[in-house]
Design an enzyme around this catalytic site. Structure first.
Site: not given
Length: 369
Positions: A56, A58, A81, A160, A174, A176, A206, A210, A297
Site C-alpha cells: 500500500h 503508506e 487500512c 463518438a 461508423s 471513423w 464490428d 476491445l 462503449e
C-alpha cells in the site's frame, strides 16, 4: 491552525492525490491511494498503491523514508487500512514508525475500515486530522466509493458522434467519425477503467477486440451484454483473456454454454426486463467481481438502456465537427414526454482532441459520493 499550515496541508494532499492517480486501472478492487511524508517543509518520501496485491501507499513511503519518518507528517488521501488483506494493515505501521502527525483526505467507506484506522492512530496519541480536500479525494476514488456503497461499479458512457448526434450511418458504418487523436484518447480511457462493456450488436457488426492499443496500459476486462447468447464462439473479443457475457435467464435453453465457455467466455445468467438483461442485476454482478469502473462503449441500444435505468455516472463524449443528417442516434430509444423531463448533465470539462471536441460530464441525478 495557521494559514501557512493550512496551505501546506492542501499542497501536500494534492501531491498525494496526484500520486494516487498513477495507479488508475491497476488497483481494483482496492482504491487509489497516494502518500507523502514531510519533515521540516521537505518531502522525505512518497509512495502510491501500484497494483492489487502490492504494498500500500503508506508502506511504500515508509520503507523509502526509513528513520526519516520519525516525527514527520504523513499525508494520505484515504484512511489507512486497519485489517489484514493481501498485505498487512497500514495504520499500525504508521504507529510503529513513530510519525508525528497524519493528515487524511477522507475516511474509508469500506465497512472493514470505516474509522478503524483513525481510531488506531488516535488511540496511540498520534495527531490525526481528516477531511482535507475531501471532495477531491472522493472524486479520485469515485469508482471504489460507488462499488462499496452501492455494490456496483462507476459506469462511464463513452461515445463518438457527429455534431448532430449521429454515431453511425443507417447501415451501421461508423469507422471513423472522429479523429485519430480522439481514438487515441479513447484507448487511454480504456486503460483507466477496470472493465469495458458493449452490447452483442456491436460484436456482431464490428467484431471488436476491445483491447488497449495506441497507449501504454492494461486492457480492461471485456464485457458483453448478450441476452440470447448470439455471440459467435470465434469472436475476437473471446481471444486472449476471454470475456464476461451477461446473458438473460432464458438463454440457458439455447445450448451454447459449453461452446462459448471453451472459447473463453465467463457466462452469467441474469433476470430479464422487457426481454433484455436486467442491467441493475448485471451491475451488481460486476460489483461482486470487484470492478470499480466500467467504460460503456456500446451502441445506441445499450447507451439508451443505461440512461433509462439511471446507471450512468459519467459521460465522455467525442464530438466531430461534421453533420451526418440521417443516421443512428446515440439515444434513439429515449423518449422525453416534455421539456421539464429532459435528462440533464453537468459539464466538468470541455477540450479539443484533434479537430474534435471532448466533453466530460456527470448526470445531475447521479447519486452523491
Amino acid at each position: 491552525m495557521s494559514l501557512k499550515q493550512r496551505r501546506d496541508d492542501e499542497y501536500y494532499m494534492r501531491r498525494a492525490i496526484s500520486l494516487a492517480r498513477r495507479g488508475t486501472g491497476q488497483t481494483s478492487p482496492n482504491p487509489l491511494v497516494g502518500c507523502v511524508i514531510v519533515k521540516e517543509d521537505t518531502i522525505v518520501a512518497e509512495g502510491y498503491h501500484r497494483s492489487y496485491g502490492m504494498p500500500h501507499a503508506e508502506v511504500e513511503a515508509l520503507q523509502r523514508a526509513g528513520d526519516g519518518a520519525k516525527g514527520a507528517t504523513v499525508y494520505v488521501n484515504l484512511e489507512p487500512c486497519a485489517h489484514f488483506g493481501k498485505t498487512p494493515p497500514c495504520a499500525p505501521q504508521l504507529v510503529r514508525s513513530k510519525v508525528g502527525r497524519v493528515v487524511i483526505g477522507m475516511v474509508d467507506p469500506n465497512a472493514v475500515v470505516n474509522g478503524k484506522g483513525v481510531e488506531i492512530l488516535r488511540s496511540n496519541q498520534l495527531i490525526t486530522e481528516t477531511g482535507d480536500l475531501e471532495d477531491e479525494c472522493k472524486w479520485v476514488n469515485r469508482g471504489f466509493i460507488r462499488r462499496v456503497r452501492d455494490q456496483r461499479p462507476w459506469f462511464t458512457l463513452k461515445s463518438a458522434s457527429t455534431i448532430d448526434g449521429q454515431i453511425a450511418l443507417p447501415n451501421g458504418e461508423s469507422q471513423w467519425i472522429t479523429s485519430e487523436e480522439s481514438r487515441n484518447k479513447a484507448h487511454l480511457l480504456r486503460a483507466e477503467h477496470d472493465g469495458i462493456m458493449v452490447g452483442v450488436g456491436t460484436v456482431l457488426r464490428d467484431d471488436p477486440s476491445l483491447t488497449v492499443r495506441h497507449t501504454v496500459g492494461r486492457s480492461p476486462i471485456r464485457i458483453v451484454v448478450d441476452t440470447m447468447l448470439r455471440m459467435p464462439p470465434d469472436a475476437a473479443i473471446l481471444r486472449g483473456d476471454g470475456a464476461i457475457i451477461l446473458a438473460g435467464i432464458s438463454a440457458q435453453k439455447m445450448g451454447k454454454h459449453d461452446q462459448l465457455s471453451k472459447a473463453g467466455a465467463e457466462i452469467y445468467y441474469l433476470p430479464e426486463k422487457n426481454n433484455r438483461v436486467d442491467l441493475r442485476s448485471a451491475a451488481i454482478i460486476l460489483g461482486e467481481r470487484g470492478l470499480n469502473s466500467v467504460l460503456v462503449e456500446g451502441g445506441a441500444t445499450l447507451a439508451s438502456a443505461f440512461i433509462q435505468e439511471k446507471l450512468i455516472d459519467g459521460l465522455s463524449l467525442f464530438i466531430a465537427p461534421t453533420i451526418m443528417g440521417q443516421g443512428i442516434s446515440l439515444f434513439k430509444e429515449i423518449v422525453v414526454p416534455s421539456l421539464d423531463k429532459l435528462i440533464r448533465f453537468r459539464v466538468l470539462n470541455m477540450s479539443r482532441t484533434g479537430r474534435d471536441i471532448w466533453i466530460e460530464g456527470v448526470p445531475e441525478c447521479s447519486p452523491d459520493l
